[in-house]
Design an enzyme around this catalytic site. Structure first.
Site, mmCIF file in Angstrom:
data_model
loop_
_atom_site.group_PDB
_atom_site.id
_atom_site.type_symbol
_atom_site.label_atom_id
_atom_site.label_comp_id
_atom_site.label_asym_id
_atom_site.label_seq_id
_atom_site.Cartn_x
_atom_site.Cartn_y
_atom_site.Cartn_z
ATOM 1 N N GLY A 124 29.551 36.625 35.907
ATOM 2 C CA GLY A 124 28.890 37.923 35.718
ATOM 3 C C GLY A 124 28.590 38.151 34.245
ATOM 4 N N ARG B 7 26.577 32.134 39.003
ATOM 5 C CA ARG B 7 27.873 31.828 39.613
ATOM 6 C C ARG B 7 27.670 30.492 40.297
ATOM 7 N NH1 ARG B 7 31.106 36.222 38.877
ATOM 8 N NH2 ARG B 7 30.144 38.280 38.980
ATOM 9 N N ASP C 86 37.270 34.535 34.370
ATOM 10 C CA ASP C 86 38.254 33.659 34.997
ATOM 11 C C ASP C 86 37.659 32.355 35.556
ATOM 12 O OD1 ASP C 86 41.096 33.784 35.889
ATOM 13 O OD2 ASP C 86 40.101 33.427 37.824
ATOM 14 N N THR D 126 33.652 39.328 29.991
ATOM 15 C CA THR D 126 33.568 39.965 31.309
ATOM 16 C C THR D 126 33.857 41.449 31.145
ATOM 17 O OG1 THR D 126 34.689 40.272 33.438
ATOM 18 C CG2 THR D 126 35.958 39.165 31.756
ATOM 19 N N ASP E 154 35.345 43.227 33.152
ATOM 20 C CA ASP E 154 36.548 43.606 33.900
ATOM 21 C C ASP E 154 37.818 43.738 33.045
ATOM 22 O OD1 ASP E 154 35.024 43.621 36.162
ATOM 23 O OD2 ASP E 154 35.684 41.676 36.889
ATOM 24 N N ASP F 229 39.995 41.496 32.464
ATOM 25 C CA ASP F 229 41.096 40.937 33.258
ATOM 26 C C ASP F 229 41.464 39.511 32.862
ATOM 27 O OD1 ASP F 229 38.785 39.762 34.155
ATOM 28 O OD2 ASP F 229 39.252 39.928 36.280
ATOM 29 N N ARG G 260 36.760 44.306 41.096
ATOM 30 C CA ARG G 260 37.215 43.829 42.405
ATOM 31 C C ARG G 260 38.725 43.639 42.422
ATOM 32 N NH1 ARG G 260 32.537 40.172 43.949
ATOM 33 N NH2 ARG G 260 33.270 39.032 42.147
HETATM 34 O O1 F6P Z 1 33.274 40.234 37.160
HETATM 35 C C1 F6P Z 1 32.370 41.202 36.816
HETATM 36 C C2 F6P Z 1 31.890 41.959 38.016
HETATM 37 O O2 F6P Z 1 30.931 42.899 37.585
HETATM 38 C C3 F6P Z 1 32.966 42.641 38.851
HETATM 39 O O3 F6P Z 1 33.420 43.857 38.302
HETATM 40 C C4 F6P Z 1 32.256 42.820 40.159
HETATM 41 O O4 F6P Z 1 33.176 42.924 41.202
HETATM 42 C C5 F6P Z 1 31.460 41.544 40.263
HETATM 43 O O5 F6P Z 1 31.253 41.090 38.951
HETATM 44 C C6 F6P Z 1 30.131 41.699 40.948
HETATM 45 O O6 F6P Z 1 29.545 40.448 41.032
HETATM 46 P P1 F6P Z 1 28.039 40.173 41.458
HETATM 47 O O7 F6P Z 1 27.186 40.648 40.312
HETATM 48 O O8 F6P Z 1 27.969 38.710 41.623
HETATM 49 O O9 F6P Z 1 27.818 40.956 42.670
#
Ligand code: F6P
Length: 319
Positions: free
Chosen positions: A11, A72, A103, A125, A127, A129, A171
């Protein structure tokens, strides 16, 4: 080491551009050639690799997203993907790699290092995390975006004496919810790391109403449940005039804050220094305002933990 490369993966996060700029300019300043890889590990496997100059990263510092694009690409977990990636790097004469991401990206960086290709992880990121760092690149910007939304929603919540349920990203990690909830005075904050009870949330709403509060805000991290799902649960306890706002991907975009730009610049530059010292398999981070590096395998073994004191404080102050 003469030639290094950089990619952004997973992301996107505001400040990734600032980190890439730091890698390019620090690298060139140290006499290195720096290559950019588009679309993260997917682009690596496909050989989407091009040379970057000082000017390639001009006018980027203040821009959100990533000019290297991102993807991804779970397939990079396979031996085949990793060997193909290393083959591409070698084909271009690249000897070290900087990976900016979360991660999943760190797992890719670890795998490359284990296969003998020196790779450094830079935490990017929203997040927040990633272990081994107090902050990840992009968190501060996303947090301020969420807070801005919260403040605006509070205005309309007060005008109409409504309860607002604001769903934020996260998440597995509740940092955006916790920090925006504390900074925005939310009555309840629901995060994946902490169990919650409906009775407690409803009790807080009722207590607020009883002392004349005109609005209530509940911040829900998406990992707990969706805002709409929570609204349905709340409706079972009475009519709270609830409305739901899902902030979604707006949290991932936008111009990075000064904090994120400075953090990204420091971490990107440090990653280059580590490659120049011929050290791979490390993840850079910031601890008590000092730039640090940790073994990436150790970082991946650790579990991101919640700042429980902050959570308790938010809970006390919002009553
Ligand atoms: O990891 C970053 C993030 O924005 C999370 O907070 C979220 O759950 C996820 O990516 C959403 O991913 P995508 O953009 O692939 O739907």
């Amino acid at each position: 080491m003469k030639r290094i490369a950089i990619l952004t993966s997973g992301g996107d996060a505001p400040g990734m551009n600032a980190a890439a700029r730091a890698v390019v300019r620090k690298g060139i300043n140290e006499g290195l050639e720096v290559y950019g890889i588009n679309y993260g590990f997917l682009g690596l496997v496909n050989g989407d690799i091009h040379k970057l100059e000082l000017g390639s990263v001009g006018d980027l510092l203040h821009r959100g997203g990533t000019f290297l694009y991102s993807a991804r690409y779970p397939e990079f977990a396979t031996e085949e993907g990793q060997l193909k990636g290393i083959e591409q790097l070698k084909k271009h004469g690249i000897e070290g790699l900087v990976v900016i991401g979360g991660d999943g990206s760190y797992h890719g960086a670890e795998a490359l290092t284990n296969r003998g290709f020196p790779t450094i992880g830079v935490p990017g990121t929203i997040d927040n995390d990633i272990c081994g760092t107090d902050f990840t690149i992009g968190f501060d910007t996303a947090l301020n975006t969420a807070l801005d939304a919260l403040d605006k929603i509070r205005d309309t919540a007060t005008s109409h004496e409504r309860t607002f349920i604001i769903e934020v990203m996260g998440r597995d990690a509740g940092d955006i919810a916790l920090w925006s909830g504390l900074a925005g005075g939310a009555e309840a904050i629901l995060i994946p790391e902490e169990e919650f009870s409906m009775d407690d949330v409803v009790g807080r709403l009722n207590q607020g109403r009883a002392r004349g509060k005109k609005h209530s805000i509940i911040v829900v991290a998406e990992g707990v449940m969706s805002g709409n799902e929570f609204a349905e649960r709340l409706a079972e306890y009475g009519d709270y005039h609830a409305r739901v706002s899902v902030l979604g991907h707006m949290q991932r975009g936008g111009s990075p804050t000064a904090f994120d730009r400075v953090l990204a610049s420091r971490l990107g530059a440090r990653a280059v220094e580590l490659l120049l010292e011929n050290r791979g398999g490390l993840a850079v981070g910031i601890r008590n305002n000092h730039i640090t590096e940790n073994n990436i395998t150790e970082i991946l073994k650790e579990k991101h933990t919640l700042d429980k004191d902050l959570f308790n404080l938010a809970s006390i102050l919002s009553i």
